[in-house]
Write a protein that holds these residues in place. Structure first.
Motif, PDB file in Angstrom:
ATOM      1  N   GLU A 144     -56.882   8.234  15.428  1.00 23.57           N
ATOM      2  CA  GLU A 144     -56.241   6.930  15.600  1.00 23.57           C
ATOM      3  C   GLU A 144     -55.584   6.469  14.305  1.00 23.57           C
ATOM      4  O   GLU A 144     -54.470   5.920  14.309  1.00 23.57           O
ATOM      5  CB  GLU A 144     -57.297   5.916  16.053  1.00 23.57           C
ATOM      6  N   GLU A 145     -56.255   6.712  13.182  1.00 26.34           N
ATOM      7  CA  GLU A 145     -55.689   6.341  11.889  1.00 26.34           C
ATOM      8  C   GLU A 145     -54.427   7.147  11.601  1.00 26.34           C
ATOM      9  O   GLU A 145     -53.416   6.610  11.110  1.00 26.34           O
ATOM     10  CB  GLU A 145     -56.739   6.580  10.796  1.00 26.34           C
ATOM     11  N   ALA A 146     -54.459   8.447  11.926  1.00 23.63           N
ATOM     12  CA  ALA A 146     -53.276   9.290  11.709  1.00 23.63           C
ATOM     13  C   ALA A 146     -52.124   8.845  12.607  1.00 23.63           C
ATOM     14  O   ALA A 146     -50.957   8.834  12.188  1.00 23.63           O
ATOM     15  CB  ALA A 146     -53.625  10.751  11.967  1.00 23.63           C
ATOM     16  N   ARG A 147     -52.449   8.473  13.869  1.00 31.71           N
ATOM     17  CA  ARG A 147     -51.402   8.013  14.778  1.00 31.71           C
ATOM     18  C   ARG A 147     -50.760   6.718  14.283  1.00 31.71           C
ATOM     19  O   ARG A 147     -49.531   6.571  14.296  1.00 31.71           O
ATOM     20  CB  ARG A 147     -52.001   7.793  16.175  1.00 31.71           C
ATOM     21  N   ARG A 148     -51.593   5.782  13.815  1.00 31.61           N
ATOM     22  CA  ARG A 148     -51.046   4.538  13.283  1.00 31.61           C
ATOM     23  C   ARG A 148     -50.174   4.797  12.047  1.00 31.61           C
ATOM     24  O   ARG A 148     -49.110   4.197  11.881  1.00 31.61           O
ATOM     25  CB  ARG A 148     -52.180   3.576  12.935  1.00 31.61           C
ATOM     26  N   ALA A 149     -50.635   5.709  11.190  1.00 28.67           N
ATOM     27  CA  ALA A 149     -49.853   6.025   9.995  1.00 28.67           C
ATOM     28  C   ALA A 149     -48.509   6.649  10.364  1.00 28.67           C
ATOM     29  O   ALA A 149     -47.461   6.345   9.758  1.00 28.67           O
ATOM     30  CB  ALA A 149     -50.646   6.976   9.094  1.00 28.67           C
ATOM     31  N   GLU A 150     -48.528   7.526  11.399  1.00 26.07           N
ATOM     32  CA  GLU A 150     -47.269   8.154  11.833  1.00 26.07           C
ATOM     33  C   GLU A 150     -46.320   7.119  12.423  1.00 26.07           C
ATOM     34  O   GLU A 150     -45.110   7.140  12.159  1.00 26.07           O
ATOM     35  CB  GLU A 150     -47.588   9.236  12.856  1.00 26.07           C
ATOM     36  N   GLU A 151     -46.870   6.193  13.242  1.00 31.48           N
ATOM     37  CA  GLU A 151     -46.033   5.137  13.817  1.00 31.48           C
ATOM     38  C   GLU A 151     -45.462   4.236  12.730  1.00 31.48           C
ATOM     39  O   GLU A 151     -44.280   3.844  12.785  1.00 31.48           O
ATOM     40  CB  GLU A 151     -46.853   4.312  14.801  1.00 31.48           C
ATOM     41  N   ARG A 154     -42.640   6.131  11.073  1.00 32.57           N
ATOM     42  CA  ARG A 154     -41.416   6.139  11.893  1.00 32.57           C
ATOM     43  C   ARG A 154     -40.744   4.766  11.889  1.00 32.57           C
ATOM     44  O   ARG A 154     -39.517   4.657  11.800  1.00 32.57           O
ATOM     45  CB  ARG A 154     -41.769   6.549  13.329  1.00 32.57           C
ATOM     46  N   HIS A 155     -41.578   3.727  11.970  1.00 38.36           N
ATOM     47  CA  HIS A 155     -41.022   2.365  11.951  1.00 38.36           C
ATOM     48  C   HIS A 155     -40.321   2.085  10.623  1.00 38.36           C
ATOM     49  O   HIS A 155     -39.222   1.515  10.592  1.00 38.36           O
ATOM     50  CB  HIS A 155     -42.144   1.361  12.181  1.00 38.36           C
ATOM     51  N   ALA A 156     -40.956   2.501   9.529  1.00 40.73           N
ATOM     52  CA  ALA A 156     -40.345   2.303   8.215  1.00 40.73           C
ATOM     53  C   ALA A 156     -39.042   3.082   8.092  1.00 40.73           C
ATOM     54  O   ALA A 156     -38.046   2.586   7.529  1.00 40.73           O
ATOM     55  CB  ALA A 156     -41.328   2.727   7.123  1.00 40.73           C
ATOM     56  N   ALA A 157     -39.009   4.314   8.627  1.00 42.84           N
ATOM     57  CA  ALA A 157     -37.773   5.120   8.564  1.00 42.84           C
ATOM     58  C   ALA A 157     -36.675   4.478   9.391  1.00 42.84           C
ATOM     59  O   ALA A 157     -35.505   4.466   8.984  1.00 42.84           O
ATOM     60  CB  ALA A 157     -38.077   6.535   9.057  1.00 42.84           C
ATOM     61  N   ARG A 158     -37.031   3.932  10.564  1.00 40.43           N
ATOM     62  CA  ARG A 158     -36.037   3.273  11.404  1.00 40.43           C
ATOM     63  C   ARG A 158     -35.469   2.036  10.713  1.00 40.43           C
ATOM     64  O   ARG A 158     -34.250   1.787  10.728  1.00 40.43           O
ATOM     65  CB  ARG A 158     -36.678   2.898  12.744  1.00 40.43           C
ATOM     66  N   LEU A 159     -36.364   1.252  10.090  1.00 39.44           N
ATOM     67  CA  LEU A 159     -35.887   0.073   9.363  1.00 39.44           C
ATOM     68  C   LEU A 159     -34.974   0.469   8.209  1.00 39.44           C
ATOM     69  O   LEU A 159     -33.962  -0.197   7.935  1.00 39.44           O
ATOM     70  CB  LEU A 159     -37.087  -0.723   8.842  1.00 39.44           C
TER      71      LEU A 159
END
Length: 201
Positions: A144-151, A154-159
């Motif tokens: 779950e921690e890895a999934r949150r970090a990946e999200e 991705r969110h930071a890259a999109r921004l």
């Protein structure tokens, strides 16, 4: 001194029942061994002396109308005889079996051993299941921690991509606007030049 003598008899009755006879009862709860037989004989001899001494005091108690002490003396003497008979039976069984426990005792011991083994195995199984559950919980938490970090990545890259695109788009828009304004301004100049010529035609 008579009350003191009566009090001494009461204390001897209590000592016989709560000390000597109690030790004999506890000893007879287990299968006898050569060592326990020796101890049992010592306790029986000691209790016999106490019973005989109390028997000699019965007349004193009767003379003082202390029937409340006579009954306990008789009860203690009866209990001693019962324990002595039981001890003799157990010692005879020990002599006949050579110290080996009877079949029913062996069966009880085997059942108790199997119960202890089953209880130990169940406890180990519970500990193993608890350890697996803890490991599974840890693994899920890490995933779950890895999934949150990946999200979040991705969110930071999109921004960042949107920020870059936004930073690049305004100059293009300004250039288009300036071009439109420039063309509009040129047309106005041409119209101003053409107006006087029409006026004198």
């Amino acid at each position: 001194q008579q009350p003191d003598a009566i009090q001494g008899i009461a204390e001897k009755v209590h000592l016989l029942r709560e000390d000597s006879l109690r030790q004999i009862r506890e000893l007879l709860q287990f299968e006898l061994t050569s060592d326990s037989i020796h101890l049992l004989d010592m306790l029986l001899d000691e209790a016999r002396l106490q019973v005989d001494e109390l028997d000699n005091h019965i007349e004193v108690c009767m003379a003082n109308e202390r029937l409340d002490l006579v009954d306990p003396i008789f009860m203690a003497a009866t209990e001693f005889e019962d324990l002595k008979n039981h001890a003799e039976q157990m010692k005879e069984r020990y002599r006949q079996t050579g110290g080996a426990p009877p079949a029913d005792i062996r069966r009880q011991q085997e059942e108790a051993e199997r119960y202890r083994e089953a209880e130990f195995a169940a406890r180990q199984r519970q500990e193993e299941e608890a350890r697996h559950a803890e490991e599974e919980e840890t693994r899920r938490a890490e995933e779950e921690e890895a999934r949150r970090a990946e999200e979040e990545a991705r969110h930071a890259a999109r921004l960042e991509a949107e920020r870059v695109a936004e930073a690049q788009s305004p100059p293009i828009q300004r250039s288009a606007i300036e071009e439109a304004q420039r063309r509009s301004g040129g047309l106005e100049e041409q119209s101003e030049i053409q107006v006087p010529s029409q006026r004198f035609s």
